[in-house]
Design an enzyme around this catalytic site. Structure first.
Site, short mmCIF file in Angstrom:
data_model
loop_
_atom_site.label_atom_id
_atom_site.label_comp_id
_atom_site.label_asym_id
_atom_site.label_seq_id
_atom_site.Cartn_x
_atom_site.Cartn_y
_atom_site.Cartn_z
N SER A 15 0.86 -1.18 0.00
CA SER A 15 0.00 0.00 0.00
C SER A 15 0.90 1.23 0.00
CB SER A 15 -0.88 0.00 1.25
OG SER A 15 -1.36 1.32 1.46
N HIS A 40 -1.35 -1.40 -4.12
CA HIS A 40 -2.62 -1.13 -3.43
C HIS A 40 -2.73 0.37 -3.18
CE1 HIS A 40 -5.89 -2.36 -0.62
NE2 HIS A 40 -5.49 -1.33 0.10
N ASP A 42 -5.04 3.40 -1.49
CA ASP A 42 -6.08 3.67 -0.49
C ASP A 42 -6.70 5.05 -0.72
OD1 ASP A 42 -6.02 1.32 1.27
OD2 ASP A 42 -3.94 1.91 1.57
N MET A 44 -9.45 7.70 0.31
CA MET A 44 -10.28 8.05 1.47
C MET A 44 -10.91 9.42 1.26
SD MET A 44 -7.76 6.86 4.55
CE MET A 44 -6.74 5.40 4.41
N HIS A 73 -8.61 0.62 -3.42
CA HIS A 73 -9.46 0.37 -2.25
C HIS A 73 -10.19 1.67 -1.93
CE1 HIS A 73 -9.37 -0.70 2.37
NE2 HIS A 73 -10.60 -0.64 1.89
N MET A 75 -12.37 3.79 0.16
CA MET A 75 -12.99 4.03 1.47
C MET A 75 -13.76 5.34 1.35
SD MET A 75 -9.74 2.76 3.68
CE MET A 75 -8.70 2.84 2.24
N MET A 144 -10.75 -6.05 6.31
CA MET A 144 -9.98 -5.01 7.00
C MET A 144 -9.60 -5.56 8.37
SD MET A 144 -9.29 -2.47 5.15
CE MET A 144 -8.43 -1.63 6.48
N GLY A 149 -8.67 3.75 7.61
CA GLY A 149 -8.42 5.18 7.77
C GLY A 149 -6.95 5.54 7.92
N PHE A 150 -6.20 4.65 8.55
CA PHE A 150 -4.80 4.99 8.82
C PHE A 150 -3.91 3.76 8.73
CE2 PHE A 150 -7.56 7.93 11.02
CZ PHE A 150 -7.05 9.16 10.63
N GLY A 151 -2.67 4.00 8.30
CA GLY A 151 -1.67 2.94 8.31
C GLY A 151 -1.09 2.81 9.71
N GLY A 152 -0.28 1.77 9.89
CA GLY A 152 0.50 1.64 11.12
C GLY A 152 -0.25 1.16 12.34
N ASP A 182 -5.95 -6.66 4.90
CA ASP A 182 -5.36 -5.33 4.84
C ASP A 182 -5.33 -4.70 6.23
OD1 ASP A 182 -4.65 -2.74 4.15
OD2 ASP A 182 -6.44 -2.33 2.96
N GLY A 183 -4.10 -4.46 6.72
CA GLY A 183 -3.95 -3.76 7.99
C GLY A 183 -3.14 -4.53 9.00
N GLY A 184 -2.01 -3.96 9.38
CA GLY A 184 -1.20 -4.56 10.44
C GLY A 184 -0.40 -5.78 10.03
N GLY A 204 1.48 -1.86 4.22
CA GLY A 204 1.90 -0.49 3.98
C GLY A 204 3.11 -0.11 4.80
N SER A 205 2.87 0.19 6.10
CA SER A 205 3.96 0.72 6.91
C SER A 205 5.10 -0.28 7.12
CB SER A 205 3.42 1.20 8.26
OG SER A 205 2.74 0.16 8.91
#
Ligand code: DX5
Ligand code: ZN
Length: 227
Positions: A15, A40, A42, A44, A73, A75, A144, A149-152, A182-184, A204-205
């Site tokens: 991402s 990917h 994102d 928003m 993606h 959102m 999700m 809404g946010f990475g990391g 997606d996420g973490g 992502g992060s």
């Protein structure tokens, strides 16, 4: 055709949310060098999620920077308002949120009318049961594993159950959607998550905030290949 993909063919989709947009070209090159399969993106709108990112202009820029498939993606609320622009910008996949659309089946059809593959995404608080009526009509389901809404953020462990449920429904009904998460996602949890049955890992992060993004991407690949 059902695609329980082999572990060595897991799709890794970095991402760019955590990338440095002042040097987008070299940031994309870094993940290409690390063996990214998709990019990917994102999107928003500040309404569906409490954050604003970018729209079709950046998707178009990325499209001109890479040959890799673009996994967009959305959102955003009323996503159908923007399909044409995202189509023109080179999107290969468009994923909408179940929670953001009034008429899911029609929205998915509208994506297909552009010849684009469709995805449906669910937030952590939405159950797989709620999207069951639409699973015959999608090419991808995006779980999700953090609040969008946010990475990391930290991976929400109950997302693993959703992978199992989606695998079961797919097998029982001979559906052919891909399962994405997606996420973490990071090296330390990638193998457990992949073993549960996902086809696509979005990260992502973990990649972009590392000192060596290509190496971080390769470490994810290694983690899922050694299963
Ligand atoms: C969050 C986005 C994610 C995000 C993931 O709303 O959908 O794609 O970039 O970031 P990490 O991998 O940092 O959790
Ligand atoms: Zn995303």
């Amino acid at each position: 055709m059902v695609k329980p993909m082999k572990n060595n063919s897991i799709i890794i989709a970095p991402s760019i949310l955590s990338a440095d947009f002042a040097r987008l070209g070299s940031e994309i090159k870094l993940v290409e060098e690390g063996g990214a399969d998709w990019i990917h993106l994102d999107v928003m709108d500040g309404r569906f999620v409490p954050n604003l990112t970018f729209g079709p202009i950046i998707v178009d820029a990325v499209n001109r920077l890479t040959e890799l498939p673009l996994d967009v993606h959305l959102m955003v609320e009323e996503p159908e308002r923007y399909f044409e622009e995202f189509y023109k910008s080179g999107s290969d996949w468009i994923t909408i949120h179940f929670e953001a659309s009034q008429n899911i089946r029609r929205t998915l059809e509208q994506i297909h009318q552009f010849g684009i593959k469709s995805g449906i995404s669910i937030k952590p608080g939405t159950s797989v049961n709620e999207i069951k009526p639409f699973l015959d009509a999608v090419d991808l389901v995006l779980i999700m594993s953090v609040e969008p809404g946010f990475g990391g953020q930290k991976f929400i462990a109950s997302s693993i159950d959703k992978i199992h449920q989606l695998m079961k429904i797919r097998a029982e009904n001979h559906y052919d959607y891909l399962i994405s998460i997606d996420g973490g996602i990071k090296e330390s949890n990638a193998s457990e998550i992949t073993a549960a049955g996902v086809d696509i890992l979005v990260a992502g992060s973990f990649i972009y905030h590392s000192a060596d993004p290509p190496e971080a991407l390769r470490s994810l690949r290694k983690a899922v290949m050694s299963l």
